[in-house]
Design an enzyme around this catalytic site. Structure first.
Site, mmCIF file in Angstrom:
data_model
loop_
_atom_site.group_PDB
_atom_site.id
_atom_site.type_symbol
_atom_site.label_atom_id
_atom_site.label_comp_id
_atom_site.label_asym_id
_atom_site.label_seq_id
_atom_site.Cartn_x
_atom_site.Cartn_y
_atom_site.Cartn_z
ATOM 1 N N LEU A 67 0.825 -1.217 0.000
ATOM 2 C CA LEU A 67 0.000 0.000 0.000
ATOM 3 C C LEU A 67 0.856 1.263 0.000
ATOM 4 C CD1 LEU A 67 -2.953 -1.076 2.330
ATOM 5 C CD2 LEU A 67 -2.730 -1.276 -0.158
ATOM 6 N N HIS A 183 9.709 -14.155 0.915
ATOM 7 C CA HIS A 183 10.024 -13.850 -0.486
ATOM 8 C C HIS A 183 11.247 -14.689 -0.835
ATOM 9 C CE1 HIS A 183 10.770 -10.949 -3.943
ATOM 10 N NE2 HIS A 183 11.938 -11.534 -3.828
ATOM 11 N N ASP A 309 -0.072 -9.728 -4.644
ATOM 12 C CA ASP A 309 1.195 -8.992 -4.713
ATOM 13 C C ASP A 309 0.971 -7.638 -5.405
ATOM 14 O OD1 ASP A 309 3.803 -8.238 -4.426
ATOM 15 O OD2 ASP A 309 4.637 -9.724 -5.807
#
Lengths: 432, 321
Positions: A67, A183, A309
């Protein structure tokens, strides 16, 4: 107290294995009843909503969004991002900590929670960083972050390259009952790469990110989870081999969960085409065999959740030479119709599709949401599966427009979205 | 008639011969006392060289001038790129001055595609982009060979071509492979596995018609042409080999290694050479080397390319529109 009765819809609630016509009665912020059609008298409600032809599902949960606030507000804000989320049918989004400053202390966590509440479009749940400043050197104050309201930990964008640090973080997170979202990328192997390493990358003269860069880290984190009996979540799986590693780990009883993005399920590296920077993301789009393996993974339960994502970037950072362009694409407003493409092409059932956006992610992060059972929070999406639309700039609520799906003909939209009993989307428009 | 020359990929044999035949007529111009012809009078060519280059930049400039075009050189250090301007803004600024052709050298693959996508009226000539293509280098290599093999009945066809060295990072290799595939020549890629990915034989790249050979002598066996590639130390190619000494022991094209090739085999090098590393001085300065001829023919080839794009006469370019 206001009571909303939603009638004539098809309830799809994977958590209750329910896929039947049902009427749903909301009592303020909670679900009061889910009953056979007509069983709840209209007199019991203060308002009635006709959901004829619609699917009534638990509100969608996205475990992986960016965001960009604080620090990169020109790309996206918590307000613009959560509005895009609501339009996409999402009532909960989990935002990654790679902001500026990084979400590595309680103050930032509280700021994000407060901005989310203020925006009021959906629930915004922060993910705290594993390491201070995402530097992979020292552990973030995980207990402090957890107490402040983080729902998981991740250094997303960066791998936790120090295996010793990762091990200690897993042990600490285990004590808290938290999951670490990984990740997976060995940056020494993907060094300088900007697309999948393959015949195509060599043809185009672009440095490739080999699949093995993902696979070795997935293998490492599975083994660390095994060794510490802790919980890991594998972000955005992209390679066939990694899917198999997760499948075997689950078979071995390791507490591993995994997500995949809609674009990795639908697109291959060919989308990079004529050096299209809107097809540049990390992990990169792979090959058909990987797409097939990822589809098999969502089908057989190896993969628990779809996650977007969602990675907004301003146009300037994409209107450059391919290798210089930013990684990432939007996702929140296209997640639903893209997932429905997988239903239409026979990959998964509609029940499984909804599960991958509700019960699956809720279970992975231990969120008490993602179901329509009585007493649960009144987070709902009412889906019109047959609404045909075309993605255009005007329809995008994000501050950025970086998506390879611009102009794509889509089917399915969130007609009404309800967050804790509040109607935030009505007739597929934000109601405020 | 297409507008740009971005790659050899997608060119047919006829396209290639068309460029070469045009170039042959321009060879004669360079041999005159007054080395100038008028066809591009009034045309403007910008040489946008954003990566260091001597021979290619000078070659394009001379080619433009001998065709009577107005040529302007812009280098990285004297462009606004160093002031942080994006490639798109630089290109738009240049476009506003209405050049007919922009010749671009850029360190990023795909940069000329980017320019071609965003500039509506200008022709783009790729003078080398990253690790992607360097089409005029392949054409000038072919023109050099065509001249050398003019007595040979099959000309530049039915040849065995060995390309030796850092294939992975080489745009010269890629353009030459496309060219020799179009001509149906046999191609040996010679070098260590770290510098020649197996993917080069993948059907989606060059396919199984090409051979990958890790032993230098085996790779040179029966070769009519040996193309030595520059070890691109600026791309940190030294990280792909145990040491430069070890590399040179295995892969330096020297007189001893050349004995495996056909008698009459010729050696090309795109320059600038690392003498003693990828090729020995004795070979580079020897009778089999065509390196100086390459430079000479480079001007004629670039005249042919500029002429074709500026006038729209003859030949088309690669697949990238």
């Amino acid at each position: 107290m206001s009571k909303l009765l939603i009638k004539n819809g098809l309830v799809i609630d994977p958590a209750a294995s329910l896929e039947e016509p049902r009427d749903v009665l909301l009592n303020g912020a909670l679900i009061e009843a889910v009953e056979r059609p007509g069983a709840i008298p209209e007199s019991a409600a203060t308002e009635v909503l006709n959901a004829s032809g619609m699917w009534i599902t638990p509100g969608f949960i996205d475990l992986h969004v960016h965001l960009r606030e604080p620090g990169f507000e020109w790309k996206e804000t918590i307000e613009s991002g959560s509005r895009a989320a609501a339009l996409g049918g999402f009532t909960t989004v989990c935002c990654m900590p790679n902001t500026k400053p990084v979400n590595h202390n309680a103050e930032i966590t509280r700021f994000i929670l407060e901005q989310g509440r203020r925006a009021g479009a959906c629930r915004v749940l922060p993910i705290g960083s594993v390491s201070v400043g995402l530097k992979g050197e020292e552990m973030s104050p995980l207990s402090e972050l957890w107490a402040a309201g983080c729902v998981a930990f991740s250094d997303d964008g960066e791998p936790v390259w120090d295996s010793g640090l990762m091990r200690r973080a897993l042990e600490w997170a285990k004590m808290l009952g938290a999951r670490i979202s990984c990740h997976e990328e060995d940056k020494k192997l993907s060094c300088g790469g900007c697309m999948n390493e393959s015949a195509l990358s060599y043809r185009m003269g672009l440095n490739g990110m080999p699949k093995v860069a993902e696979d070795v880290m997935v293998a490492r984190d599975i083994e660390l989870a095994r060794a510490t009996s802790s919980k890991v979540h594998i972000c955005h799986l992209s390679s066939a081999r990694s899917v198999e590693l997760v499948r075997r780990a689950k078979h071995d009883g390791i507490d591993v969960s995994a997500e995949v993005t809609p674009h990795h399920l639908l697109l291959t590296e060919e989308t990079v085409g004529d050096y299209d920077t809107n097809a540049k993301m990390s992990p990169p789009l792979r090959e058909q065999e990987d797409v097939e393996a990822l589809r098999a993974g969502i089908k057989d339960g190896t993969i628990d959740a779809i996650a977007s994502d969602h990675a907004p970037h301003e146009q300037d950072s994409k209107l450059v030479e391919f290798s210089k362009a930013s990684f990432g694409i939007l996702g929140l407003q296209t997640n639903l119709p893209l997932t429905l493409e997988l239903v239409r092409n026979g990959t998964i059932s509609r029940m499984r599709a909804i599960e991958l956006w509700t019960r699956g992610p809720a279970k992975a992060f231990g969120l008490e949401r993602g179901t329509l059972r009585c007493g649960a929070p009144a987070d709902l999406s009412i889906i019109n599966p047959d609404y045909h639309w075309t993605l255009s700039k005007e329809l995008i609520a994000s501050k950025s427009f970086n998506t390879p799906f611009m102009g794509r003909a889509l089917s399915g939209i969130a007609e009404t979205v309800i967050v804790e009993g509040q109607v935030v989307v009505k007739a597929h428009k934000l109601s405020r | 008639m297409r507008r740009h020359l971005i790659g050899i990929e997608g060119l047919t044999k006829e396209d290639i011969y068309s460029y070469l035949n045009n170039a042959a007529t321009f060879v004669e111009v360079s041999e005159r006392e007054l080395k100038k012809v008028p066809p591009l009078r009034g045309k403007t060519i910008v040489n946008l060289f954003l990566e260091p280059s001597t021979r290619t930049r000078v070659s394009f400039e001379i080619a433009g001038k001998r065709l009577s075009a107005d040529t302007i050189n812009v280098g990285a250090s004297d462009s606004s790129i160093t002031k942080g301007e994006t490639l798109l803004d630089t290109a738009r600024t240049l476009q506003a001055m209405a050049p007919d052709i922009i010749v671009m050298r850029h360190k990023e693959s795909g940069a000329p595609h980017f320019l071609a996508k965003h500039l509506e009226k200008t022709s783009i000539v790729n003078a080398g982009d990253g690790m992607h293509e360097h089409p005029t280098q392949a054409l000038l290599d072919l023109l050099t060979l065509k001249h050398h093999f003019k007595e040979r009945s099959a000309g530049i066809e039915d040849l065995t071509v060995a390309i030796v060295g850092d294939i992975r990072h080489s745009r010269v290799a890629r353009s030459n492979i496309w060219a020799h595939l179009a001509l149906n020549n046999r191609i040996n890629l010679v070098g260590p596995p770290t510098l020649i990915p197996e993917e080069f034989r993948h059907p989606r790249l060059f396919g199984e018609k090409i051979n990958i050979i890790h032993d230098l002598k085996t790779g040179l066996r029966g070769a009519d042409v040996v193309i030595c590639l520059r070890m691109q130390l600026e791309r940190q190619t030294d990280k792909f080999v145990p040491s430069l000494e070890e590399y040179s022991q295995e892969y330096c094209v020297n007189e001893r290694a050349l004995q495996a090739a056909n008698p009459g085999c010729v050696v090309l090098h795109p320059g600038p050479a690392n003498r003693g590393l990828e090729v020995s001085s004795a070979v580079l300065d020897g009778a089999q080397s065509l390196m100086q001829k390459q430079v000479n023919f480079g001007v004629a080839v670039r005249m042919a390319v500029l002429f074709a794009l500026a006038t729209g006469k003859t030949v088309s370019e690669g697949k990238s529109e």
